[in-house]
Design a protein around this motif. Sequence first.
Motif, PDB file in Angstrom:
ATOM      1  N   TYR A 165       0.841  -1.202   0.000  1.00 45.37           N
ATOM      2  CA  TYR A 165       0.000   0.000   0.000  1.00 45.37           C
ATOM      3  C   TYR A 165       0.880   1.258   0.000  1.00 45.37           C
ATOM      4  CZ  TYR A 165      -4.246  -2.715   0.699  1.00 45.37           C
ATOM      5  OH  TYR A 165      -5.298  -3.584   0.526  1.00 45.37           O
ATOM      6  N   ASN A 203       1.207   3.547   1.990  1.00 41.24           N
ATOM      7  CA  ASN A 203       1.879   3.859   3.264  1.00 41.24           C
ATOM      8  C   ASN A 203       3.040   2.902   3.554  1.00 41.24           C
ATOM      9  OD1 ASN A 203       0.618   1.477   3.891  1.00 41.24           O
ATOM     10  ND2 ASN A 203      -0.624   2.281   5.581  1.00 41.24           N
ATOM     11  N   ALA A 209       2.796  -0.421   3.798  1.00 43.21           N
ATOM     12  CA  ALA A 209       2.366  -1.709   4.365  1.00 43.21           C
ATOM     13  C   ALA A 209       2.383  -2.779   3.271  1.00 43.21           C
ATOM     14  CB  ALA A 209       0.959  -1.574   4.954  1.00 43.21           C
ATOM     15  N   ALA A 253       0.967  -5.906   2.290  1.00 42.89           N
ATOM     16  CA  ALA A 253      -0.183  -6.733   2.671  1.00 42.89           C
ATOM     17  C   ALA A 253      -0.044  -8.152   2.142  1.00 42.89           C
ATOM     18  CB  ALA A 253      -1.475  -6.098   2.165  1.00 42.89           C
ATOM     19  N   GLY A 290      -5.256 -14.798  10.813  1.00 44.12           N
ATOM     20  CA  GLY A 290      -5.448 -13.758  11.815  1.00 44.12           C
ATOM     21  C   GLY A 290      -5.682 -12.416  11.153  1.00 44.12           C
ATOM     22  N   SER A 291      -6.007 -11.454  11.990  1.00 46.41           N
ATOM     23  CA  SER A 291      -6.280 -10.112  11.509  1.00 46.41           C
ATOM     24  C   SER A 291      -5.021  -9.514  10.880  1.00 46.41           C
ATOM     25  CB  SER A 291      -6.752  -9.310  12.727  1.00 46.41           C
ATOM     26  OG  SER A 291      -6.880  -8.004  12.390  1.00 46.41           O
ATOM     27  N   GLY A 292      -5.182  -8.866   9.736  1.00 48.75           N
ATOM     28  CA  GLY A 292      -4.055  -8.166   9.109  1.00 48.75           C
ATOM     29  C   GLY A 292      -3.176  -9.034   8.230  1.00 48.75           C
ATOM     30  N   CYS A 293      -3.587 -10.279   7.946  1.00 48.79           N
ATOM     31  CA  CYS A 293      -2.714 -11.122   7.118  1.00 48.79           C
ATOM     32  C   CYS A 293      -3.053 -11.005   5.629  1.00 48.79           C
ATOM     33  CB  CYS A 293      -2.709 -12.563   7.594  1.00 48.79           C
ATOM     34  SG  CYS A 293      -4.255 -13.376   7.424  1.00 48.79           S
ATOM     35  N   GLY A 294      -3.912 -10.076   5.271  1.00 54.83           N
ATOM     36  CA  GLY A 294      -4.114  -9.774   3.851  1.00 54.83           C
ATOM     37  C   GLY A 294      -5.307 -10.455   3.208  1.00 54.83           C
ATOM     38  N   LYS A 295      -6.216 -10.985   4.006  1.00 53.73           N
ATOM     39  CA  LYS A 295      -7.369 -11.716   3.450  1.00 53.73           C
ATOM     40  C   LYS A 295      -8.256 -10.792   2.617  1.00 53.73           C
ATOM     41  CE  LYS A 295      -8.888 -13.005   7.560  1.00 53.73           C
ATOM     42  NZ  LYS A 295      -7.945 -12.258   8.415  1.00 53.73           N
ATOM     43  N   THR A 296      -8.610  -9.647   3.197  1.00 52.19           N
ATOM     44  CA  THR A 296      -9.468  -8.705   2.470  1.00 52.19           C
ATOM     45  C   THR A 296      -8.744  -8.160   1.244  1.00 52.19           C
ATOM     46  OG1 THR A 296     -10.739  -8.120   4.424  1.00 52.19           O
ATOM     47  CG2 THR A 296     -10.671  -6.479   2.669  1.00 52.19           C
ATOM     48  N   THR A 297      -7.459  -7.874   1.396  1.00 53.81           N
ATOM     49  CA  THR A 297      -6.670  -7.392   0.256  1.00 53.81           C
ATOM     50  C   THR A 297      -6.718  -8.415  -0.875  1.00 53.81           C
ATOM     51  OG1 THR A 297      -5.211  -6.160   1.729  1.00 53.81           O
ATOM     52  CG2 THR A 297      -4.365  -6.665  -0.477  1.00 53.81           C
TER      53      THR A 297
HETATM   54  N1  LIG Z   1      -6.164   0.729   2.175  1.00 57.82           N
HETATM   55  C1  LIG Z   1      -5.090   0.402   2.897  1.00 57.82           C
HETATM   56  N2  LIG Z   1      -4.050   1.259   3.042  1.00 57.82           N
HETATM   57  C2  LIG Z   1      -2.962   0.910   3.766  1.00 57.82           C
HETATM   58  N3  LIG Z   1      -2.794  -0.258   4.365  1.00 57.82           N
HETATM   59  C3  LIG Z   1      -3.787  -1.161   4.276  1.00 57.82           C
HETATM   60  C4  LIG Z   1      -4.982  -0.892   3.538  1.00 57.82           C
HETATM   61  N4  LIG Z   1      -5.792  -1.961   3.615  1.00 57.82           N
HETATM   62  C5  LIG Z   1      -5.135  -2.864   4.352  1.00 57.82           C
HETATM   63  N5  LIG Z   1      -3.927  -2.387   4.748  1.00 57.82           N
HETATM   64  C6  LIG Z   1      -2.911  -3.114   5.548  1.00 57.82           C
HETATM   65  O1  LIG Z   1      -2.597  -4.320   4.873  1.00 57.82           O
HETATM   66  C7  LIG Z   1      -2.516  -5.396   5.780  1.00 57.82           C
HETATM   67  C8  LIG Z   1      -3.543  -6.454   5.415  1.00 57.82           C
HETATM   68  O2  LIG Z   1      -4.860  -5.933   5.640  1.00 57.82           O
HETATM   69  P1  LIG Z   1      -6.191  -6.710   5.264  1.00 57.82           P
HETATM   70  O3  LIG Z   1      -6.094  -7.166   3.873  1.00 57.82           O
HETATM   71  O4  LIG Z   1      -7.338  -5.849   5.634  1.00 57.82           O
HETATM   72  O5  LIG Z   1      -6.092  -7.970   6.242  1.00 57.82           O
HETATM   73  P2  LIG Z   1      -7.226  -8.930   6.850  1.00 57.82           P
HETATM   74  O6  LIG Z   1      -8.443  -8.816   6.005  1.00 57.82           O
HETATM   75  O7  LIG Z   1      -6.585 -10.284   6.815  1.00 57.82           O
HETATM   76  O8  LIG Z   1      -7.442  -8.483   8.264  1.00 57.82           O
HETATM   77  C9  LIG Z   1      -2.693  -4.813   7.160  1.00 57.82           C
HETATM   78  O9  LIG Z   1      -1.415  -4.564   7.692  1.00 57.82           O
HETATM   79  C10 LIG Z   1      -3.440  -3.518   6.904  1.00 57.82           C
HETATM   80  O10 LIG Z   1      -3.141  -2.559   7.869  1.00 57.82           O
END
Ligand SMILES: Nc1ncnc2c1ncn2[C@@H]1O[C@H](COP(=O)(O)OP(=O)(O)O)[C@@H](O)[C@H]1O
Length: 260
Positions: A11, A13, A15, A17, A36-43
């Motif tokens: 991303y 910033n 990060a 992902a 776990g939370s933050g491992c990139g599932k939504t990404t």
């Molecule tokens: N739009 C974004 N901008 C910056 N960092 C992001 C964004 N979306 C997710 N992240 C970062 O990317 C990583 C994976 O996030 P995410 O895909 O939401 O994980 P999950 O769904 O597994 O909780 C996290 O460290 C999160 O902070």
Amino acid sequence: MLRLAHLNKVYANGACALDDVTIDIEAGEIVTLVGGSGCGKTTLLRLVSGLEHPTSGTVSVDGEAIFAPHPAIGMVFQEARLLPWLTVAQNIGFGLAHLPAGECKDLVEDALLKVGLAGYGTRWPRELSGGQAQRVSILRALVTKPKVLLMDEPFSALDALTRGSLQDHLLALWDAHRPTLVLVTHDVEEAAALADRAIVLQPRPGRVFADIRVELPRPRDRLSQDFAETKRIIMNALDGSLSQPALSKNNAGATAGSWW
Ligand SMILES: Nc1ncnc2c1ncn2[C@@H]1O[C@H](COP(=O)(O)OP(=O)(O)O)[C@@H](O)[C@H]1O
Ligand SMILES: [Mg+2]
């Protein structure tokens, strides 16, 4: 059928992902992404849906590269996201505007019947419970018969009983056209109940930690020894993913349910 090849996502910033994620999914397969939370599932789901672009790597469906939202790919989110100014029937029929009105009405009524919501077509989204609204959003995504359905923790806001019954509804709906299904969950029970494959991701950066084949026959008996063993295998991988560096080579071939 659905191919994720060497996906990286950094991303703006900084990060990271996802790091070099490669997953091949067969047509009609049900894959649960666990982690776990933050491992990139939504990404990962957003990259597959074309809502977000990878920093490098490719997503393709039947050989066609995905760069933007595509009619062959449907998405369901954690909250139902129904349009409040449309009735339940209008929400479900939203993607069917090209069909004659009578045909659309029949498809919608048939869909509602399948999930126990016959007669709910004229209601407004605000008149539905959380579980009912999520059933409607699943119908809305499936009524256009997408080749791929992506679901991001679709049942996590619901109580356990409702969650179990929606998982059963989802399997019944999936069985009608057998789309390729990729469902994110942090619930090991849900992964064991639904998955042909449970893929466990590890965080920072997001990588595939384990790819576990679940060969339990359906319908699955959640009280059986085999089911408990499947949950244990997924849980072990999840625990490992949160505490160890990548072991994907060691874990990639794990199979749950094949030796009973
Ligand atoms: N739009 C974004 N901008 C910056 N960092 C992001 C964004 N979306 C997710 N992240 C970062 O990317 C990583 C994976 O996030 P995410 O895909 O939401 O994980 P999950 O769904 O597994 O909780 C996290 O460290 C999160 O902070
Ligand atoms: Mg998420």
